[in-house]
Design an enzyme around this catalytic site. Sequence first.
Site, mmCIF file in Angstrom:
data_model
loop_
_atom_site.group_PDB
_atom_site.id
_atom_site.type_symbol
_atom_site.label_atom_id
_atom_site.label_comp_id
_atom_site.label_asym_id
_atom_site.label_seq_id
_atom_site.Cartn_x
_atom_site.Cartn_y
_atom_site.Cartn_z
ATOM 1 N N CYS A 113 2.532 69.502 51.946
ATOM 2 C CA CYS A 113 3.653 70.396 52.258
ATOM 3 C C CYS A 113 4.988 69.651 52.299
ATOM 4 C CB CYS A 113 3.421 71.114 53.576
ATOM 5 S SG CYS A 113 1.918 72.106 53.591
ATOM 6 N N HIS A 257 10.350 73.825 56.238
ATOM 7 C CA HIS A 257 9.024 74.193 55.747
ATOM 8 C C HIS A 257 8.518 75.383 56.566
ATOM 9 C CE1 HIS A 257 4.980 74.141 54.434
ATOM 10 N NE2 HIS A 257 4.484 73.557 55.511
ATOM 11 N N ASN A 287 2.696 80.186 54.366
ATOM 12 C CA ASN A 287 2.937 78.770 54.078
ATOM 13 C C ASN A 287 2.554 78.488 52.621
ATOM 14 O OD1 ASN A 287 2.790 75.995 53.807
ATOM 15 N ND2 ASN A 287 1.751 75.665 55.767
#
Length: 344
Positions: A113, A257, A287
């Site tokens: 990520c 994020h 996500n």
Amino acid sequence: MRNAAITGWGMYVPDQVLTNADLEQMVETSDEWIVSRTGIRERRLAAEADTTLAMSTRASRQAIEVAGIDPADIDLIVLATVTPDKFMPSTASLLQTELGAHRAAAFDLAAACSGFVYALAVGSQFIQTGVYRNVLVVGTDALTRFIDFTDRGTCILFGDGSGAVVLQATDADEGVLSNVLGSDGRGAQHLYIDGFASNGLFSDNGNGHIEDLQRTYMKMNGNEVFRFSVRVMGETAIEAVNKAGLRLGDIDWLIPHQANLRIIDAAAKRLDLPRDRVWVNLDRYGNTSAASVPICLAEAADSGKLQQGMNLVLVAFGAGLSWASSVVRWGATGVRGKGFHGDG
Ligand code: UT7
């Protein structure tokens, strides 16, 4: 040293929507639990045709069009992904051909990520040191292909997508002002997907050879990752602000994020930013791993809310455990492209 300005941006998410109500039919969960614990309401699922290459191509073409450059002028493609289409070649090399960026160097970068913010650091270094003038930085993941949809601890969180930016050399006072990268491999066991080991054997089923291949799924210790992320997001964001020679009051936008609204809120608090200065879209996309920061950036740029001279903090964390942050000063080029994707 030259500056590396963001002059183009693009994003792609698959059409298929998976809502919290859909998940209620699949595992023991509720819309109320998911929204209150994460902020997520729905996410997008990659269809068969939405390969990492296909999604990257859509986002990259938009970014190149906004920047108004010829693909043949791209010097480097850095594609951040942990879900490449093949072990080799890199998905970046395949993307190069799709785009007609025949002069470009191309490679993939794996930092989960944190990948896009890592890739932005790599791309901007090549420009700042005078090696390259035009760099395409892409973040793409299709993590839902590696999600066990009977595991309510992970299946509610993730979605698929891609985001891309074009970085260009400029003498103007804009672009990437600082980068902070970090990793602590001691936390690797808290978030991982097993796969082929470097000895050619499948690593999750003991003595298995490739013929014994079975599906592999993400494993996550949510509480550990949560604790880590709440600490690291704020710390690394502040480090990037200091490194850029700025103060907290100089920051106009947080582009974080998109993992969990509670994690984002904690980071915003550390930066002393109100919610209306924090880009949030995890309610719609969940996500999306390496795609989450560039998708946010593309949406923010298209919204017209980013003005020339504004300072943005990009910050991410993920498997590794890894983290990365960057301060970007939005430039004249970004304002000129306002509304490109939607309202003209
Ligand atoms: O890019 C990085 C990717 N990973 C992350 O960002 C993950 C970070 N971690 C998190 O976001 C949170 O830890 C989660 C959203 C994964 C979990 O939230 P939490 O507030 O930490 O919940 P918890 O794991 O402490 O679980 C609380 C309760 C448990 O029940 P008991 O033991 O209290 O009876 C869980 O079994 O909630 C239960 N639970 C659920 N209930 C309904 C766990 N998942 C669910 C669910 N629906 N989906």
